[in-house]
Design a protein around this motif. Structure first.
Motif, PDB file in Angstrom:
ATOM      1  N   HIS A   1     -25.737 -22.044   9.434  1.00 15.91           N
ATOM      2  CA  HIS A   1     -24.446 -21.367   9.480  1.00 15.91           C
ATOM      3  C   HIS A   1     -24.428 -20.193  10.457  1.00 15.91           C
ATOM      4  CE1 HIS A   1     -20.524 -21.007   7.444  1.00 15.91           C
ATOM      5  NE2 HIS A   1     -20.595 -19.779   7.902  1.00 15.91           N
ATOM      6  N   CYS A   2     -25.369 -19.266  10.305  1.00 16.91           N
ATOM      7  CA  CYS A   2     -25.395 -18.112  11.208  1.00 16.91           C
ATOM      8  C   CYS A   2     -26.828 -17.635  11.386  1.00 16.91           C
ATOM      9  CB  CYS A   2     -24.496 -16.981  10.701  1.00 16.91           C
ATOM     10  SG  CYS A   2     -25.127 -16.070   9.296  1.00 16.91           S
ATOM     11  N   ARG A   3     -26.985 -16.742  12.365  1.00 22.17           N
ATOM     12  CA  ARG A   3     -28.303 -16.200  12.686  1.00 22.17           C
ATOM     13  C   ARG A   3     -28.154 -14.705  12.870  1.00 22.17           C
ATOM     14  NH1 ARG A   3     -31.862 -15.955  17.840  1.00 22.17           N
ATOM     15  NH2 ARG A   3     -29.904 -15.930  18.968  1.00 22.17           N
ATOM     16  N   ILE A   4     -29.071 -13.947  12.287  1.00 32.59           N
ATOM     17  CA  ILE A   4     -29.112 -12.500  12.446  1.00 32.59           C
ATOM     18  C   ILE A   4     -30.397 -12.192  13.203  1.00 32.59           C
ATOM     19  CG2 ILE A   4     -29.135 -10.287  11.248  1.00 32.59           C
ATOM     20  CD1 ILE A   4     -27.861 -11.863   8.851  1.00 32.59           C
ATOM     21  N   PHE A   5     -30.285 -11.507  14.314  1.00 33.72           N
ATOM     22  CA  PHE A   5     -31.450 -11.283  15.172  1.00 33.72           C
ATOM     23  C   PHE A   5     -31.367  -9.917  15.826  1.00 33.72           C
ATOM     24  CE2 PHE A   5     -28.136 -13.165  17.664  1.00 33.72           C
ATOM     25  CZ  PHE A   5     -28.213 -12.568  18.907  1.00 33.72           C
ATOM     26  N   GLU A   6     -32.517  -9.457  16.348  1.00 31.67           N
ATOM     27  CA  GLU A   6     -32.561  -8.194  17.068  1.00 31.67           C
ATOM     28  C   GLU A   6     -32.248  -8.469  18.530  1.00 31.67           C
ATOM     29  OE1 GLU A   6     -35.397  -4.262  17.460  1.00 31.67           O
ATOM     30  OE2 GLU A   6     -36.261  -6.135  16.759  1.00 31.67           O
ATOM     31  N   GLY A   7     -31.264  -7.746  19.059  1.00 33.81           N
ATOM     32  CA  GLY A   7     -30.846  -7.919  20.443  1.00 33.81           C
ATOM     33  C   GLY A   7     -31.825  -7.295  21.416  1.00 33.81           C
ATOM     34  N   GLU A   8     -31.527  -7.433  22.700  1.00 29.40           N
ATOM     35  CA  GLU A   8     -32.412  -6.939  23.761  1.00 29.40           C
ATOM     36  C   GLU A   8     -32.595  -5.429  23.724  1.00 29.40           C
ATOM     37  OE1 GLU A   8     -30.790  -8.330  27.408  1.00 29.40           O
ATOM     38  OE2 GLU A   8     -31.038 -10.433  26.868  1.00 29.40           O
ATOM     39  N   ASN A   9     -31.568  -4.694  23.362  1.00 28.72           N
ATOM     40  CA  ASN A   9     -31.654  -3.228  23.379  1.00 28.72           C
ATOM     41  C   ASN A   9     -32.001  -2.639  22.011  1.00 28.72           C
ATOM     42  OD1 ASN A   9     -29.285  -3.902  22.188  1.00 28.72           O
ATOM     43  ND2 ASN A   9     -27.986  -2.590  23.445  1.00 28.72           N
ATOM     44  N   GLY A  10     -32.509  -3.443  21.093  1.00 26.91           N
ATOM     45  CA  GLY A  10     -32.935  -2.959  19.788  1.00 26.91           C
ATOM     46  C   GLY A  10     -31.854  -2.949  18.734  1.00 26.91           C
ATOM     47  N   THR A  11     -30.638  -3.337  19.078  1.00 26.55           N
ATOM     48  CA  THR A  11     -29.567  -3.401  18.082  1.00 26.55           C
ATOM     49  C   THR A  11     -29.618  -4.757  17.384  1.00 26.55           C
ATOM     50  OG1 THR A  11     -27.993  -4.275  19.689  1.00 26.55           O
ATOM     51  CG2 THR A  11     -28.068  -1.874  19.409  1.00 26.55           C
ATOM     52  N   TRP A  12     -29.076  -4.819  16.190  1.00 22.10           N
ATOM     53  CA  TRP A  12     -29.056  -6.066  15.432  1.00 22.10           C
ATOM     54  C   TRP A  12     -27.749  -6.787  15.693  1.00 22.10           C
ATOM     55  CZ3 TRP A  12     -32.961  -8.371  12.863  1.00 22.10           C
ATOM     56  CH2 TRP A  12     -34.118  -7.622  12.717  1.00 22.10           C
ATOM     57  N   MET A  13     -27.831  -8.104  15.828  1.00 26.15           N
ATOM     58  CA  MET A  13     -26.681  -8.941  16.149  1.00 26.15           C
ATOM     59  C   MET A  13     -26.556 -10.047  15.104  1.00 26.15           C
ATOM     60  SD  MET A  13     -25.880  -7.619  19.157  1.00 26.15           S
ATOM     61  CE  MET A  13     -24.898  -8.771  20.054  1.00 26.15           C
ATOM     62  N   VAL A  14     -25.320 -10.517  14.901  1.00 26.33           N
ATOM     63  CA  VAL A  14     -25.072 -11.692  14.061  1.00 26.33           C
ATOM     64  C   VAL A  14     -24.307 -12.692  14.920  1.00 26.33           C
ATOM     65  CG1 VAL A  14     -22.950 -10.781  13.041  1.00 26.33           C
ATOM     66  CG2 VAL A  14     -24.220 -12.551  11.851  1.00 26.33           C
ATOM     67  N   GLU A  15     -24.682 -13.954  14.788  1.00 21.85           N
ATOM     68  CA  GLU A  15     -24.081 -15.014  15.598  1.00 21.85           C
ATOM     69  C   GLU A  15     -23.726 -16.192  14.699  1.00 21.85           C
ATOM     70  OE1 GLU A  15     -25.412 -17.708  19.439  1.00 21.85           O
ATOM     71  OE2 GLU A  15     -26.978 -16.875  18.163  1.00 21.85           O
ATOM     72  N   ASP A  16     -22.488 -16.641  14.783  1.00 19.63           N
ATOM     73  CA  ASP A  16     -22.063 -17.838  14.059  1.00 19.63           C
ATOM     74  C   ASP A  16     -22.557 -19.050  14.850  1.00 19.63           C
ATOM     75  OD1 ASP A  16     -20.277 -19.079  11.929  1.00 19.63           O
ATOM     76  OD2 ASP A  16     -19.496 -19.990  13.755  1.00 19.63           O
ATOM     77  N   LEU A  17     -23.196 -19.987  14.182  1.00 22.14           N
ATOM     78  CA  LEU A  17     -23.771 -21.157  14.849  1.00 22.14           C
ATOM     79  C   LEU A  17     -22.821 -22.350  14.774  1.00 22.14           C
ATOM     80  CD1 LEU A  17     -27.437 -20.753  13.577  1.00 22.14           C
ATOM     81  CD2 LEU A  17     -26.478 -20.053  15.781  1.00 22.14           C
ATOM     82  N   ARG A  18     -21.598 -22.137  15.212  1.00 24.53           N
ATOM     83  CA  ARG A  18     -20.539 -23.158  15.222  1.00 24.53           C
ATOM     84  C   ARG A  18     -20.360 -23.792  13.841  1.00 24.53           C
ATOM     85  NH1 ARG A  18     -21.694 -27.087  19.797  1.00 24.53           N
ATOM     86  NH2 ARG A  18     -23.838 -26.712  19.247  1.00 24.53           N
ATOM     87  N   SER A  19     -20.294 -22.950  12.831  1.00 21.82           N
ATOM     88  CA  SER A  19     -20.111 -23.436  11.469  1.00 21.82           C
ATOM     89  C   SER A  19     -18.673 -23.923  11.277  1.00 21.82           C
ATOM     90  CB  SER A  19     -20.419 -22.321  10.471  1.00 21.82           C
ATOM     91  OG  SER A  19     -19.525 -21.246  10.657  1.00 21.82           O
TER      92      SER A  19
END
Length: 172
Positions: free
Chosen positions: A120-138
């Motif tokens: 459904h989604c992915r939560i990951f650390e971005g390039e600049n150290g911030t946290w990101m959430v991405e919907d995986l085309r759910s």
């Protein structure tokens, strides 16, 4: 007229096909009643994406040296907490490489929600150290607050995600 041998072979062939059909029906019913078998992850093997220990360190029982997290990562969220839904109260540490959320057994947080997709989604650390959430085309979407995600978005501690009937909160 057919010989008696031919007639016996046809009867046996029909009997084999009939039993094959019965076993196929029983297999489908068994799968529907008991569901898909989910294999639990062994505690001895590292999760996918985690580098294995070098042989020398593994023999000594020491973990491999890992780089220190960036200062921005320390200020961001460190865990994901399910606040509403079937898994309410579940806590999961966030991994910089990414934390998958969905119904699939390969996800770090496996949701028991009819409105969640396999991945459904992915939560990951971005390039600049911030946290990101991405919907995986759910199918039903991932919501950050009341906004449906269409692209990766930055999240901070205290952010609330909604996946179907499940509410997730990023906490420090």
């Amino acid at each position: 007229m057919m010989s008696e041998l031919t007639l016996t072979v046809l009867r046996l062939g029909l009997l084999v096909v009939l039993w094959g059909f019965v076993f196929a029906v029983v297999g489908v019913l068994r799968g529907d009643l008991y569901g898909t078998r989910v294999n639990r992850r062994s505690t001895n093997t590292p999760p996918r994406g985690t580098p294995a220990l070098p042989a020398a360190d593994a023999r000594r029982g020491r973990a491999a040296r890992t780089p220190k997290p960036s200062r921005a990562a320390k200020k961001g969220p460190t865990r994901l907490v399910v606040t509403a839904g079937p898994l309410s109260g579940t806590t999961l540490p966030l991994r910089p490489a990414g934390t998958l959320v969905g119904r699939s057994p390969e996800c770090a947080l496996v949701l028991d929600d009819d409105y969640a997709s396999g991945r459904h989604c992915r939560i990951f650390e971005g390039e600049n150290g911030t946290w990101m959430v991405e919907d995986l085309r759910s199918t039903n979407g991932t919501y950050l607050g009341a906004t449906r995600l269409t692209e990766p978005r930055e999240v901070a501690a205290g952010s609330v995600l909604r996946i179907g009937q499940t509410m997730l909160e990023l906490q420090r």
